[in-house]
Design an enzyme around this catalytic site. Structure first.
Site, PDB file in Angstrom:
ATOM      1  CG  ASP A 185       2.983   4.715  -3.727  1.00 60.19           C
ATOM      2  OD1 ASP A 185       2.924   5.875  -3.317  1.00 60.19           O
ATOM      3  OD2 ASP A 185       2.335   3.774  -3.243  1.00 60.19           O
ATOM      4  CG  HIS A 223      -2.058   0.851   1.277  1.00 61.11           C
ATOM      5  ND1 HIS A 223      -2.472   1.594   0.200  1.00 61.11           N
ATOM      6  CD2 HIS A 223      -2.913   1.192   2.303  1.00 61.11           C
ATOM      7  CE1 HIS A 223      -3.513   2.340   0.551  1.00 61.11           C
ATOM      8  NE2 HIS A 223      -3.800   2.115   1.827  1.00 61.11           N
ATOM      9  CG  HIS A 267      -4.242   0.777  -8.257  1.00 62.32           C
ATOM     10  ND1 HIS A 267      -5.590   0.728  -7.995  1.00 62.32           N
ATOM     11  CD2 HIS A 267      -3.691   1.602  -7.322  1.00 62.32           C
ATOM     12  CE1 HIS A 267      -5.841   1.502  -6.956  1.00 62.32           C
ATOM     13  NE2 HIS A 267      -4.718   2.033  -6.530  1.00 62.32           N
TER      14      HIS A 267
END
Ligand code: ACO
Length: 433
Positions: free
Chosen positions: A362, A267, A306
């Site tokens: 990210d 995460h 994702h």
């Protein structure tokens, strides 16, 4: 019959017609499907919530196939271009963009909740010099619960609002104190003349100068990153927030639980993992060998993939643009070239194309944070600061929904049937545990 679905149970030949609302059936409607009076009734099995709506929400909309992200109906691209982070925080929490006066009041309120109780500094002193900032952050947010006991009154809207102001105001201060503690630097108090992002930079970087002046390009880049990270509907940490909050736990402990979920490398911990991966790769010529290892299942390409986006993550596109602005100020970071090449190769490779694996938020954020001067251990904390707003919006919405109860999933029991107690002397040795 429109808006219904009919299920035939081949075990009994019975048919059931269930209502369909918003593209969902109610899981409890399955319970009537039984093979006999002793049968508990049908349940759905969805261990990672891959196809289960856990709530109704009007905060954030994602269309993963089209790569769309909207907060309260506004496209993320427009918010990132025109808004400040606190404007977006207001939008997420209260449902609409603030008027000029509302924004002024809101900024004033948040700015006047940035100080920490002095005992919090002593609490932080207890951590080892090399404690991970995310562990310190989670614990310190939880510790605020001991300072504000009235926060337990979660059904009182005025008290709820007060804790929301406290949390949004204080998380940058906590984050900065964690950082300064790990460097052995004295803590810097908040400066009310500065914006939310500038003040955070002040608390992180101010040394002996009488007044900290933030670089406007870096402060704006940080504000944009905060906007992009503010909410993302029912992700792992938002689900933790709603689940823990459903027990009517106070918002400080609940936010700490959400932050703990964020800390995981699958995460929010991924941004730190991306940097470590880029360090491990080291240079562009090593990329093909690394991709080979990923395809052999030996490791993951961090910052890729994702659960919801099966198209380019719209946040990654904005972050890539923001990275260019930052690098004009700080000079180019060699990791960006490795990342760009890694992305180029991965996006042409059948393994990633077939699995619809694209860069996520990210992939580039850590490179920007590093160029700004943050150490990798801080990246997930940087994510937690703006996401606190999203968690609180989800929490506030959850508590005001009439159909919400304590979250309590079912299980498929796979253990022993009833068996009788075996006295100690008669037990057989089990395989190593
Ligand atoms: N690198 C290599 N292969 C991958 C990756 C990756 N980053 N992500 C998924 N895959 C593969 C899986 O191995 C699987 O392959 P298979 O079908 O041959 O078994 C397939 O793609 C589907 O992946 P799942 O793991 O089933 O996808 P899921 O939706 O469960 O996981 C997740 C999503 C956790 C984000 C995953 O893509 C991942 O681990 N990515 C790396 C970590 C990361 O960047 N996390 C940040 C996410 S964004 C955020 O939370 C803020």
């Amino acid at each position: 019959m429109p808006n219904t679905v009919t299920i035939t149970d081949n075990r009994t030949n019975a048919s059931y017609t269930l209502p369909v609302e918003n593209g969902t059936i109610r899981a409890m409607d399955l319970r009537q499907i039984k093979t006999g009076p002793d049968d508990f009734g049908l349940m759905s099995f969805d261990p990672a919530f891959t196809n289960t709506a856990s709530c109704r929400s009007s905060i954030t909309f994602i269309d993963g196939d089209k790569g769309i992200l909207r907060y309260r109906g506004y496209p993320i691209e427009e918010l990132a271009e025109h808004c400040t982070f606190l404007e977006v925080a207001y939008l997420l929490l209260w449902g609409d963009l603030p008027t000029e006066q509302q924004l002024k009041d809101w900024v004033h309120e948040i700015t006047h909740h940035t100080m920490l109780h002095e005992t919090t500094k002593k609490f932080l002193e207890g951590f080892r010099y090399n404690a991970h900032p995310m562990g310190m952050f989670v614990s310190t947010v939880a510790a605020l619960s001991t300072i504000y006991p009235e926060a337990r009154e979660v059904h009182n809207p005025a008290i709820r609002r007060h804790q929301i102001l406290r949390l949004i105001g204080k998380v940058p201060t906590i984050a900065a104190y964690c950082y300064r503690h790990s460097l052995g630097f004295p803590y810097v108090y908040p400066d009310n003349d500065l914006t939310y992002s500038e003040n955070f930079m002040n608390m992180i970087w101010k040394m002996v100068e009488p007044k900290y002046v933030a670089n406007p390009v870096l402060a704006r880049a940080l504000d944009i990153l905060f906007i992009l990270h503010a909410d993302h509907e029912q992700n792992c940490s938002a689900n933790a927030m709603r689940s823990v909050g459903s027990a009517l736990t106070d918002p400080f402990l609940t936010t700490a639980a959400a932050a703990a979920a964020l800390a995981g490398p699958l995460h929010g911990g991924a941004n730190e993992a991306v940097l470590r991966m880029l360090d491990e790769i080291g240079s562009k010529d090593k990329i093909p060998a690394y991709i080979k290892q990923v395809k052999e299942g030996k490791c993951k390409l961090m910052g890729f993939g994702h659960r919801v986006y099966k198209n380019y993550d719209p946040r990654a596109r904005i972050i890539k643009w923001t990275a260019e602005q930052v690098f004009e100020c700080t000079g180019r970071n060699s990791k960006l070239d490795i990342a760009l090449e890694l992305e180029r190769i991965a996006l042409e490779d059948d393994y990633f194309v077939e699995r619809k694996l694209y860069p996520n938020v990210d992939f580039y954020s850590g490179i920007i944070y590093q160029a700004m001067g943050f150490r990798p251990e801080m990246f997930t904390v940087m994510f937690a600061i703006p996401r606190t707003t999203g968690w609180l919006a989800q929490w506030n919405e959850m508590l005001t929904q009439p159909e919400q109860k304590i979250a309590r999933p079912r299980q498929v029991y796979t253990g022993h049937e009833t068996r009788s107690y075996v006295p100690l002397t008669q037990r057989k040795e089990l395989a190593a545990v």
